[in-house]
Design an enzyme around this catalytic site. Structure first.
Site, PDB file in Angstrom:
ATOM      1  N   LYS A  19      33.060  37.017  55.468  1.00  0.00           N
ATOM      2  CA  LYS A  19      32.888  37.308  54.030  1.00  0.00           C
ATOM      3  C   LYS A  19      32.104  36.193  53.357  1.00  0.00           C
ATOM      4  CE  LYS A  19      36.246  34.522  51.806  1.00  0.00           C
ATOM      5  NZ  LYS A  19      35.893  33.222  52.026  1.00  0.00           N
ATOM      6  N   VAL A 107      34.334  28.621  62.569  1.00  0.00           N
ATOM      7  CA  VAL A 107      35.747  28.464  62.183  1.00  0.00           C
ATOM      8  C   VAL A 107      35.881  27.424  61.059  1.00  0.00           C
ATOM      9  CG1 VAL A 107      37.984  27.717  63.097  1.00  0.00           C
ATOM     10  CG2 VAL A 107      36.444  29.080  64.513  1.00  0.00           C
ATOM     11  N   ALA A 108      36.843  27.641  60.171  1.00  0.00           N
ATOM     12  CA  ALA A 108      37.099  26.723  59.039  1.00  0.00           C
ATOM     13  C   ALA A 108      35.815  26.433  58.279  1.00  0.00           C
ATOM     14  CB  ALA A 108      37.768  25.427  59.510  1.00  0.00           C
ATOM     15  N   GLY A 112      35.984  33.105  56.151  1.00  0.00           N
ATOM     16  CA  GLY A 112      37.160  33.980  56.269  1.00  0.00           C
ATOM     17  C   GLY A 112      37.380  34.565  57.652  1.00  0.00           C
ATOM     18  N   GLY A 113      36.795  33.967  58.681  1.00  0.00           N
ATOM     19  CA  GLY A 113      36.876  34.552  60.029  1.00  0.00           C
ATOM     20  C   GLY A 113      38.305  34.770  60.509  1.00  0.00           C
ATOM     21  N   GLY A 114      39.159  33.772  60.353  1.00  0.00           N
ATOM     22  CA  GLY A 114      40.545  33.887  60.825  1.00  0.00           C
ATOM     23  C   GLY A 114      41.287  34.993  60.095  1.00  0.00           C
ATOM     24  N   ASP A 148      43.313  35.834  51.852  1.00  0.00           N
ATOM     25  CA  ASP A 148      42.052  36.556  52.081  1.00  0.00           C
ATOM     26  C   ASP A 148      42.228  37.839  52.871  1.00  0.00           C
ATOM     27  OD1 ASP A 148      40.313  34.833  50.932  1.00  0.00           O
ATOM     28  OD2 ASP A 148      39.647  33.879  52.796  1.00  0.00           O
TER      29      ASP A 148
HETATM   30  O1  C5P Z   1      46.485  32.000  51.773  1.00  0.00           O
HETATM   31  P1  C5P Z   1      46.001  31.050  52.792  1.00  0.00           P
HETATM   32  O2  C5P Z   1      47.041  30.754  53.840  1.00  0.00           O
HETATM   33  O3  C5P Z   1      44.694  31.420  53.397  1.00  0.00           O
HETATM   34  O4  C5P Z   1      45.729  29.694  52.025  1.00  0.00           O
HETATM   35  C1  C5P Z   1      45.587  28.456  52.674  1.00  0.00           C
HETATM   36  C2  C5P Z   1      45.901  27.351  51.692  1.00  0.00           C
HETATM   37  O5  C5P Z   1      44.880  27.289  50.685  1.00  0.00           O
HETATM   38  C3  C5P Z   1      47.186  27.537  50.930  1.00  0.00           C
HETATM   39  O6  C5P Z   1      48.271  26.980  51.628  1.00  0.00           O
HETATM   40  C4  C5P Z   1      46.917  26.791  49.646  1.00  0.00           C
HETATM   41  O7  C5P Z   1      47.093  25.404  49.852  1.00  0.00           O
HETATM   42  C5  C5P Z   1      45.448  27.015  49.419  1.00  0.00           C
HETATM   43  N1  C5P Z   1      45.170  28.137  48.505  1.00  0.00           N
HETATM   44  C6  C5P Z   1      45.368  27.975  47.143  1.00  0.00           C
HETATM   45  N2  C5P Z   1      45.119  29.014  46.292  1.00  0.00           N
HETATM   46  C7  C5P Z   1      44.647  30.180  46.749  1.00  0.00           C
HETATM   47  C8  C5P Z   1      44.411  30.367  48.128  1.00  0.00           C
HETATM   48  C9  C5P Z   1      44.682  29.320  48.984  1.00  0.00           C
HETATM   49  O8  C5P Z   1      45.804  26.912  46.705  1.00  0.00           O
HETATM   50  N3  C5P Z   1      44.382  31.163  45.902  1.00  0.00           N
END
Ligand code: C5P
Length: 331
Positions: A19, A107-108, A112-114, A148
């Site tokens: 994405k 990756v990273a 949004g691959g993972g 995501d």
């Molecule tokens: O949701 P996901 O596990 O992908 O998010 C990874 C980290 O990114 C979360 O633990 C959080 O620290 C941060 N995050 C955030 N606000 C968001 C999405 C992600 O703070 N809307």
């Protein structure tokens, strides 16, 4: 034909697209630690490939080829399959699955691959188990896997709100599919760390990013051509509130961005929490030509060196909803 349910199950293949966030406004930090967002995101032709078949043993297994995604036991794909199995309960025979993942998405990298792999795995597992379509709430399971993941289940360009998990589909862009050039420096950035750096800077998200994002979403809802999106590339390229913290965490990012602007004569944006940078083109062919030029610039050292491996460079397109995301199931 056999009566053994294991052998009757068909392998299921899914493409898991990357994405691109065209805008990313951080509206504020929430009590649960996440941040409220307003973002317009599009799925890309660049995709991982996931295949799922019955496992020989008693456990789900995962084999990953391509870009290194870290230890397989931590992979979100296995968590997605477990979550799907719990949700299905006794509603279908949830036999153990052998999963193969070909990682083509860096990756990273903010692509949004993972999360996309997780959405594809959830969907593929339910199909492999032949779970009745309404048995589980896919979007709810997806939201527990990551902010995501629901976007990738939605399967098209979307407005993302809440912590990103509220995806509202937008119509496809009209006209020729736009080309996208992606440049990913070899500096993995963790989303959590970039959000923490955003908080540490103690600046609110830029109000103008939010306005740009809201304006783009409302224009898009009314119907937008690829050409019109291209005309807005300059304003979109600066509409990411996570660019500033990413630049702090990866100091090579800003010089790279400047060099890309000079070389390509294009507006350069950042997707998600970075470090992947993007430029939009009228067609895939033009994005491919730019990718070839960049490869040459890396060889001739006209791009600043970052790490030993150099950036990963890819040309792709913005996917449309009517385009089939599935590669088909091989029987
Ligand atoms: O949701 P996901 O596990 O992908 O998010 C990874 C980290 O990114 C979360 O633990 C959080 O620290 C941060 N995050 C955030 N606000 C968001 C999405 C992600 O703070 N809307």
């Amino acid at each position: 034909m056999t009566d053994d349910p294991f052998l009757r199950l068909a392998p299921v293949v899914r493409l898991a697209p990357a994405k691109l966030n065209l805008t990313l406004a951080v509206l504020g930090k929430r009590r649960d630690g996440f941040h409220d967002l307003h973002s317009v995101a599009v799925p890309l032709g660049l995709a991982d490939r996931l295949s799922v078949a019955p496992a020989a043993g008693a456990e789900d297994t995962l084999r990953v080829d391509g870009h290194d995604a870290g230890p397989t036991e931590d992979n979100l794909v296995l968590r997605a399959v477990s979550a799907a199995r719990r949700a299905v309960g006794r509603g279908a025979a949830t036999v153990p699955l052998a999963i193969r993942l070909e990682k083509r998405i860096p990756v990273a990298a903010g692509l949004g691959g993972g999360s996309s792999d997780a959405a594809a795995a959830l969907d593929a597992a339910l199909e492999a188990w032949q779970a009745p379509p309404d048995l589980v709430d896919r979007a709810a399971i997806a939201a527990t896997l990551g902010s995501d993941v629901p976007f990738f289940l939605a399967g098209g360009s979307a407005l993302l709100e809440g912590r990103g998990e509220r995806a509202t589909l937008l119509p496809d862009l009209t006209g020729q599919p736009l080309g996208v050039l992606l440049v990913t420096p070899p500096t993995a950035l963790s989303t959590a760390v970039v959000f923490a750096a955003f908080d540490a800077a103690a600046t609110a998200g830029s109000g103008s990013t939010r306005l740009t994002s809201e304006h783009l979403a409302s224009e898009w809802r009314a119907g937008l051509s690829g050409r019109a999106l291209l005309d807005r590339a300059g304003i979109l390229a600066v509409a990411n509130d996570l660019s500033a913290p990413a630049n702090v965490l990866a100091p090579a990012l800003l010089p790279l961005r400047r060099a890309l602007t000079r070389l390509l004569h294009r507006s350069i944006g950042q997707t998600g929490s970075g470090p992947t940078l993007w430029a939009l083109y009228p067609s895939l062919e033009e994005a491919e030509a730019a990718a070839a030029e960049l490869h040459d610039a890396v060889e001739t050292k006209r791009l600043p060196a970052i790490g030993e491996s150099g950036p990963s460079i890819a040309a792709t397109t913005i996917l449309r909803r009517e385009a089939d995301h599935e590669e088909g199931s091989a029987r």
